[in-house]
Design an enzyme around this catalytic site. Structure first.
Site, PDB file in Angstrom:
ATOM      1  N   GLU A 295     -17.616 -26.384 -37.550  1.00 44.77           N
ATOM      2  CA  GLU A 295     -17.911 -26.905 -36.215  1.00 44.77           C
ATOM      3  C   GLU A 295     -17.591 -25.868 -35.147  1.00 44.77           C
ATOM      4  O   GLU A 295     -16.503 -25.288 -35.131  1.00 44.77           O
ATOM      5  CB  GLU A 295     -17.085 -28.171 -35.949  1.00 44.77           C
TER       6      GLU A 295
ATOM      7  N   SER B 149     -19.315 -29.436 -29.591  1.00 36.08           N
ATOM      8  CA  SER B 149     -19.704 -30.841 -29.582  1.00 36.08           C
ATOM      9  C   SER B 149     -20.119 -31.216 -28.168  1.00 36.08           C
ATOM     10  O   SER B 149     -19.779 -30.525 -27.205  1.00 36.08           O
ATOM     11  CB  SER B 149     -18.561 -31.744 -30.061  1.00 36.08           C
TER      12      SER B 149
END
Length: 380
Positions: A289, A292
């Site tokens: 990741e 976001s």
């Protein structure tokens, strides 16, 4: 008491007044305690979820987009830790002695790379109409709580400052959210779009294992964060705008990544809907990741007290007074990571490594790094 009273009656009223005053003090203390207890209970209630959010744990998340393909290497791939050591870019050992595990020193070209990423990201996002900010990195615990984070508890990610009501921020989302706390914003000013640079601090409680090694999961890092305050009916539009800005940034750096619509079990308390971006990290041999984007609707603004007053409806009534103003409404808030510096450095070192041990600098970053095109091994 102002009238003519008998001395005994006056004394009785004085005593009654004292009792009322003392009773009020007790009631106010009880009110503060109950308010705090109510706040703690309310924090256990998460936001609603968007009807299209996949239901389940992280494994139920749905891929929205896949961009690019993994780099093909004709030589043994190194991870960013090995590259950082050989190119004299990172020092975890000295940082562990000075600060503890999961801290690091950036050195030489890695420092220029960090500064280049920050300035490039800010310049690109500002082109989209965002106002740049640097923020306080210490905030009141109450603001952290109102943004939907838990500064208390055994598994908190928040560093609290002992003997005070203050915390170190884990994201610029918190101090940016607090700028308009307890205020009514003019509708004409919406949307308010900010891009903030800050250092971030996280305890990373419970984080362990090879998936978190090196720069991937650390206690302190630099980040450029986007934050939007808008009218409720526009928040889904700006959510799509935020994820597109992120995707454009990562595409321009030539990264292979996927965008996910995160499942309900992975949303966190404030998020109504959250999109994650995961980039391919060849040295770690997995997607990680890097960003976001969350639509928090009015979850944060209700707690922070951020409202706007809709435009006054047209009326033939010429009398204008305070009573004719429409009632204020809560704004919607959104946040998105434009660039989390350490994880971006992981991506760039691992994806742009060369057989001779050097690392190519992506073209968009070169003007922000004094024209540097390559990080070459140091001559011995």
């Amino acid at each position: 008491m102002k009238g003519k009273l008998e001395p005994a009656e006056r004394q009785r009223l004085i005593e009654e007044g004292k009792n009322l005053k003392e009773g009020l003090v007790t009631l106010e203390e009880d009110l503060l305690k109950l308010t705090d207890e109510l706040q703690q209970e309310a924090q256990c209630i998460p936001n609603m979820t968007h009807p299209d959010v996949p239901i389940g744990g992280e494994e139920s998340s749905v891929i929205r987009k896949m961009v690019g393909s993994p780099c093909k290497f004709r030589f043994p791939v190194k991870d960013h830790l090995q590259l950082g050591k050989e190119l004299d870019l990172l020092d975890f050992d000295a940082a562990a002695e000075v600060s503890g595990s999961k801290f690091y020193y950036l050195k030489n070209e890695a420092v220029m790379l960090e500064m280049g990423l920050i300035n490039w990201t800010l310049s690109e996002v500002m082109k989209k109409g965002f106002t740049p900010l640097t923020t306080p990195e210490i905030v009141r615990s109450s603001v952290v709580e109102k943004c939907g984070f838990q500064p208390r508890g055994a598994n908190t990610q928040v560093y609290s400052i002992e003997g005070s009501d203050q915390c170190l921020i884990g994201t610029a989302e918190i101090p940016v959210g607090g700028i308009h706390m307890d205020s009514i914003v003019a509708e004409s000013l919406l949307p308010l779009k900010y891009v903030a640079f800050s250092h971030c601090f996280r305890t990373e409680a419970g984080a362990a294992g090879t998936a978190t090694r090196g720069l991937y999961r650390v206690h302190q890092f630099s980040k450029v964060e986007m934050f939007v305050l808008c009218q409720p009916e526009e928040s889904e539009f700006y959510h799509e705008e935020l994820i597109k800005i992120e995707e454009d940034l990562f595409s321009s750096l030539g990264l292979h990544y996927k965008t996910l619509d995160m499942a309900s079990g992975d949303l966190g308390a404030p998020a109504y809907r959250k999109f994650d971006v995961e980039a391919w990290m060849p040295g770690l041999e997995r997607f990680g990741e890097i960003s976001s984007a969350s639509n928090c609707t009015d979850y944060q603004s209700r707690r922070l007290g951020i409202r706007y007053r809709p435009s006054e409806p047209s009326s033939t009534n010429s009398k204008k007074g305070k009573g004719s103003l429409p009632p204020p409404k809560f704004v919607h808030t959104l946040n998105a990571t434009a660039c989390a510096i350490p994880r971006m450095i992981v991506c760039l070192l691992e994806n742009y490594q060369q057989e001779d041990g050097s690392v190519i600098i992506p073209e968009p970053l070169r003007p922000f790094m004094g024209g540097l095109q390559i990080i070459a091994p140091k001559s011995r």
